[in-house]
Scaffold this motif. Structure first.
Motif, PDB file in Angstrom:
ATOM      1  N   ALA A   6      -8.436   8.259  -6.578  1.00 42.01           N
ATOM      2  CA  ALA A   6      -6.977   8.233  -6.697  1.00 42.01           C
ATOM      3  C   ALA A   6      -6.325   9.222  -5.733  1.00 42.01           C
ATOM      4  O   ALA A   6      -5.286   8.918  -5.132  1.00 42.01           O
ATOM      5  CB  ALA A   6      -6.566   8.545  -8.133  1.00 42.01           C
ATOM      6  N   ILE A   7      -6.926  10.378  -5.562  1.00 41.68           N
ATOM      7  CA  ILE A   7      -6.376  11.369  -4.631  1.00 41.68           C
ATOM      8  C   ILE A   7      -6.436  10.840  -3.200  1.00 41.68           C
ATOM      9  O   ILE A   7      -5.450  10.880  -2.464  1.00 41.68           O
ATOM     10  CB  ILE A   7      -7.123  12.712  -4.759  1.00 41.68           C
ATOM     11  CG1 ILE A   7      -6.783  13.374  -6.102  1.00 41.68           C
ATOM     12  CG2 ILE A   7      -6.780  13.654  -3.607  1.00 41.68           C
ATOM     13  CD1 ILE A   7      -7.657  14.559  -6.460  1.00 41.68           C
ATOM     14  N   VAL A   8      -7.587  10.318  -2.815  1.00 39.38           N
ATOM     15  CA  VAL A   8      -7.770   9.823  -1.452  1.00 39.38           C
ATOM     16  C   VAL A   8      -6.843   8.634  -1.170  1.00 39.38           C
ATOM     17  O   VAL A   8      -6.211   8.555  -0.117  1.00 39.38           O
ATOM     18  CB  VAL A   8      -9.247   9.447  -1.201  1.00 39.38           C
ATOM     19  CG1 VAL A   8      -9.415   8.696   0.111  1.00 39.38           C
ATOM     20  CG2 VAL A   8     -10.115  10.694  -1.223  1.00 39.38           C
ATOM     21  N   ARG A   9      -6.755   7.715  -2.129  1.00 40.33           N
ATOM     22  CA  ARG A   9      -5.941   6.505  -1.913  1.00 40.33           C
ATOM     23  C   ARG A   9      -4.460   6.709  -2.257  1.00 40.33           C
ATOM     24  O   ARG A   9      -3.660   5.804  -2.106  1.00 40.33           O
ATOM     25  CB  ARG A   9      -6.495   5.355  -2.745  1.00 40.33           C
ATOM     26  CG  ARG A   9      -7.848   4.900  -2.259  1.00 40.33           C
ATOM     27  CD  ARG A   9      -8.279   3.687  -3.003  1.00 40.33           C
ATOM     28  NE  ARG A   9      -9.551   3.211  -2.492  1.00 40.33           N
ATOM     29  CZ  ARG A   9      -9.981   1.996  -2.654  1.00 40.33           C
ATOM     30  NH1 ARG A   9      -9.264   1.111  -3.314  1.00 40.33           N
ATOM     31  NH2 ARG A   9     -11.152   1.642  -2.175  1.00 40.33           N
ATOM     32  N   LYS A  10      -4.147   7.907  -2.818  1.00 44.48           N
ATOM     33  CA  LYS A  10      -2.767   8.236  -3.227  1.00 44.48           C
ATOM     34  C   LYS A  10      -2.256   7.271  -4.297  1.00 44.48           C
ATOM     35  O   LYS A  10      -1.151   6.748  -4.229  1.00 44.48           O
ATOM     36  CB  LYS A  10      -1.831   8.289  -2.022  1.00 44.48           C
ATOM     37  CG  LYS A  10      -2.239   9.348  -1.021  1.00 44.48           C
ATOM     38  CD  LYS A  10      -1.269   9.426   0.131  1.00 44.48           C
ATOM     39  CE  LYS A  10      -1.726  10.530   1.080  1.00 44.48           C
ATOM     40  NZ  LYS A  10      -0.825  10.705   2.198  1.00 44.48           N
ATOM     41  N   TYR A  11      -3.119   7.043  -5.301  1.00 43.06           N
ATOM     42  CA  TYR A  11      -2.798   6.183  -6.432  1.00 43.06           C
ATOM     43  C   TYR A  11      -2.493   7.029  -7.664  1.00 43.06           C
ATOM     44  O   TYR A  11      -2.812   8.207  -7.737  1.00 43.06           O
ATOM     45  CB  TYR A  11      -3.980   5.277  -6.784  1.00 43.06           C
ATOM     46  CG  TYR A  11      -4.204   4.108  -5.861  1.00 43.06           C
ATOM     47  CD1 TYR A  11      -3.240   3.664  -4.971  1.00 43.06           C
ATOM     48  CD2 TYR A  11      -5.409   3.420  -5.907  1.00 43.06           C
ATOM     49  CE1 TYR A  11      -3.476   2.573  -4.142  1.00 43.06           C
ATOM     50  CE2 TYR A  11      -5.659   2.332  -5.084  1.00 43.06           C
ATOM     51  CZ  TYR A  11      -4.685   1.922  -4.198  1.00 43.06           C
ATOM     52  OH  TYR A  11      -4.930   0.844  -3.397  1.00 43.06           O
ATOM     53  N   GLU A  71      -5.046   3.303 -11.535  1.00 37.76           N
ATOM     54  CA  GLU A  71      -3.952   2.335 -11.450  1.00 37.76           C
ATOM     55  C   GLU A  71      -3.784   1.981  -9.977  1.00 37.76           C
ATOM     56  O   GLU A  71      -3.764   2.858  -9.128  1.00 37.76           O
ATOM     57  CB  GLU A  71      -2.642   2.951 -11.957  1.00 37.76           C
ATOM     58  CG  GLU A  71      -2.682   3.348 -13.414  1.00 37.76           C
ATOM     59  CD  GLU A  71      -2.521   2.161 -14.332  1.00 37.76           C
ATOM     60  OE1 GLU A  71      -1.610   1.358 -14.109  1.00 37.76           O
ATOM     61  OE2 GLU A  71      -3.324   2.055 -15.271  1.00 37.76           O
ATOM     62  N   VAL A  72      -3.655   0.713  -9.678  1.00 37.64           N
ATOM     63  CA  VAL A  72      -3.437   0.316  -8.293  1.00 37.64           C
ATOM     64  C   VAL A  72      -1.930   0.347  -8.041  1.00 37.64           C
ATOM     65  O   VAL A  72      -1.293  -0.657  -7.788  1.00 37.64           O
ATOM     66  CB  VAL A  72      -4.052  -1.060  -7.984  1.00 37.64           C
ATOM     67  CG1 VAL A  72      -3.940  -1.383  -6.505  1.00 37.64           C
ATOM     68  CG2 VAL A  72      -5.505  -1.089  -8.429  1.00 37.64           C
ATOM     69  N   ALA A  73      -1.399   1.546  -8.182  1.00 40.68           N
ATOM     70  CA  ALA A  73       0.031   1.788  -7.950  1.00 40.68           C
ATOM     71  C   ALA A  73       0.131   3.087  -7.171  1.00 40.68           C
ATOM     72  O   ALA A  73      -0.531   4.069  -7.527  1.00 40.68           O
ATOM     73  CB  ALA A  73       0.762   1.908  -9.276  1.00 40.68           C
ATOM     74  N   PRO A  74       0.916   3.103  -6.123  1.00 37.31           N
ATOM     75  CA  PRO A  74       1.000   4.323  -5.318  1.00 37.31           C
ATOM     76  C   PRO A  74       1.701   5.447  -6.068  1.00 37.31           C
ATOM     77  O   PRO A  74       2.632   5.208  -6.833  1.00 37.31           O
ATOM     78  CB  PRO A  74       1.810   3.896  -4.093  1.00 37.31           C
ATOM     79  CG  PRO A  74       2.581   2.699  -4.532  1.00 37.31           C
ATOM     80  CD  PRO A  74       1.764   2.037  -5.600  1.00 37.31           C
ATOM     81  N   ARG A  75       1.220   6.659  -5.841  1.00 34.45           N
ATOM     82  CA  ARG A  75       1.901   7.816  -6.412  1.00 34.45           C
ATOM     83  C   ARG A  75       3.134   8.119  -5.566  1.00 34.45           C
ATOM     84  O   ARG A  75       3.245   7.692  -4.422  1.00 34.45           O
ATOM     85  CB  ARG A  75       0.969   9.028  -6.464  1.00 34.45           C
ATOM     86  CG  ARG A  75       0.686   9.620  -5.114  1.00 34.45           C
ATOM     87  CD  ARG A  75      -0.104  10.909  -5.225  1.00 34.45           C
ATOM     88  NE  ARG A  75      -0.157  11.532  -3.919  1.00 34.45           N
ATOM     89  CZ  ARG A  75      -1.219  12.092  -3.394  1.00 34.45           C
ATOM     90  NH1 ARG A  75      -2.341  12.132  -4.078  1.00 34.45           N
ATOM     91  NH2 ARG A  75      -1.169  12.640  -2.207  1.00 34.45           N
ATOM     92  N   ARG A  76       4.042   8.874  -6.141  1.00 35.62           N
ATOM     93  CA  ARG A  76       5.243   9.271  -5.404  1.00 35.62           C
ATOM     94  C   ARG A  76       4.878  10.304  -4.349  1.00 35.62           C
ATOM     95  O   ARG A  76       4.001  11.137  -4.574  1.00 35.62           O
ATOM     96  CB  ARG A  76       6.269   9.903  -6.348  1.00 35.62           C
ATOM     97  CG  ARG A  76       6.780   8.974  -7.418  1.00 35.62           C
ATOM     98  CD  ARG A  76       7.567   9.719  -8.470  1.00 35.62           C
ATOM     99  NE  ARG A  76       6.700  10.717  -9.105  1.00 35.62           N
ATOM    100  CZ  ARG A  76       7.134  11.787  -9.771  1.00 35.62           C
ATOM    101  NH1 ARG A  76       8.422  12.005  -9.896  1.00 35.62           N
ATOM    102  NH2 ARG A  76       6.298  12.628 -10.320  1.00 35.62           N
TER     103      ARG A  76
END
Length: 186
Positions: A6-11, A71-76
Motif C-alpha cells: 500500500a505504501i509503494v502503490r500509494k493505496y 483497497e485499490v483506491a489511491p490515498r490522498r
C-alpha cells in the motif's frame, strides 16, 4: 506485507486496530488508513499514516493491527505532511513542537552516551571533569522522558524547565511507590 504494498502503490487499506487509552485496550475498530511509512522505535514497529478525512499524522503499532486489507483506491496526497521533518524532530515516533533540550551525563556513563547517536540533532560537549553536556532539539514527549529516566541518577536535565519539572514529578511519584510497604500478595 500488505502495508508495504500500500505504501509503494500509494493505496489505502482497511485496518482493524486495537488502540490503548488510559492503560486499557479498547475494542478493535475498523479504519480506512492511508499508510505512508513504516518505522522502528524502542523495539516496536509502527506505521505512520493518515485516517481520512483528517490530515494529521497518526501512529499505529503493527502489533495492534488485527487485520489489514488492501483497497485499490489511491490515498490522498498531502504535501503539507513532511514525514522526514516529523521523524527528525521527534524522539522516537511521537511528535510535539521541538525544543532545545540540554542534559548533563555523569562521567561514569560518558562513554556509553558518546558511542551512540541518540538523535540527529545531538551535540556533545565533554566537560573538564569528564561528564558530558548533550544538547538536542527534539520533541520532549513521553518517549524522551522514559529515555531520560532510564539513565537514573547519571543524568540531570539542564533545560527546558518544564521537562525538568515533569521528570522531577515522575521521580517523586516513583519514590512514593517505594516508601510504601510492598503488597503482601505476590
Amino acid at each position: 506485507l500488505l502495508l508495504l504494498e500500500a505504501i509503494v502503490r500509494k493505496y489505502c487499506c482497511r485496518v482493524s486496530y486495537t488502540s490503548i487509552k488510559d492503560g486499557q485496550k479498547n475494542p478493535a475498530r475498523l479504519h480506512v488508513f492511508e499508510p505512508r511509512r513504516i518505522v522502528e522505535s524502542g523495539g516496536s514497529v509502527y506505521c505512520l499514516g493518515t485516517i481520512p478525512p483528517h490530515k494529521r499524522l497518526c501512529i499505529l503499532a503493527l502489533d495492534r493491527m488485527d487485520s489489514v486489507k488492501l483497497e485499490v483506491a489511491p490515498r490522498r496526497e498531502l504535501p503539507e505532511l513532511d514525514l522526514d521533518a516529523w521523524l527528525e524532530e521527534s524522539f522516537g515516533v511521537m511528535w510535539a513542537p521541538p525544543q532545545e533540550v540540554k542534559l548533563r551525563f555523569a562521567r561514569h556513563q560518558a562513554i556509553y552516551v558518546q558511542e551512540r547517536m541518540w538523535h540527529p540533532s545531538q551535540q556533545i560537549q565533554v566537560r573538564p571533569d569528564g561528564s558530558l553536556d548533550v544538547t538536542l532539539v527534539a520533541s520532549p514527549t513521553i518517549e524522551m522522558i522514559r529515555w531520560i529516566l532510564s539513565w537514573g541518577d547519571a543524568v540531570t536535565i539542564l533545560q527546558p524547565e518544564a521537562l525538568r519539572t515533569e521528570v522531577t514529578e515522575s521521580l517523586r511519584r516513583a519514590l512514593g511507590n517505594y516508601r510504601k510497604s510492598p503488597p503482601r500478595e505476590l
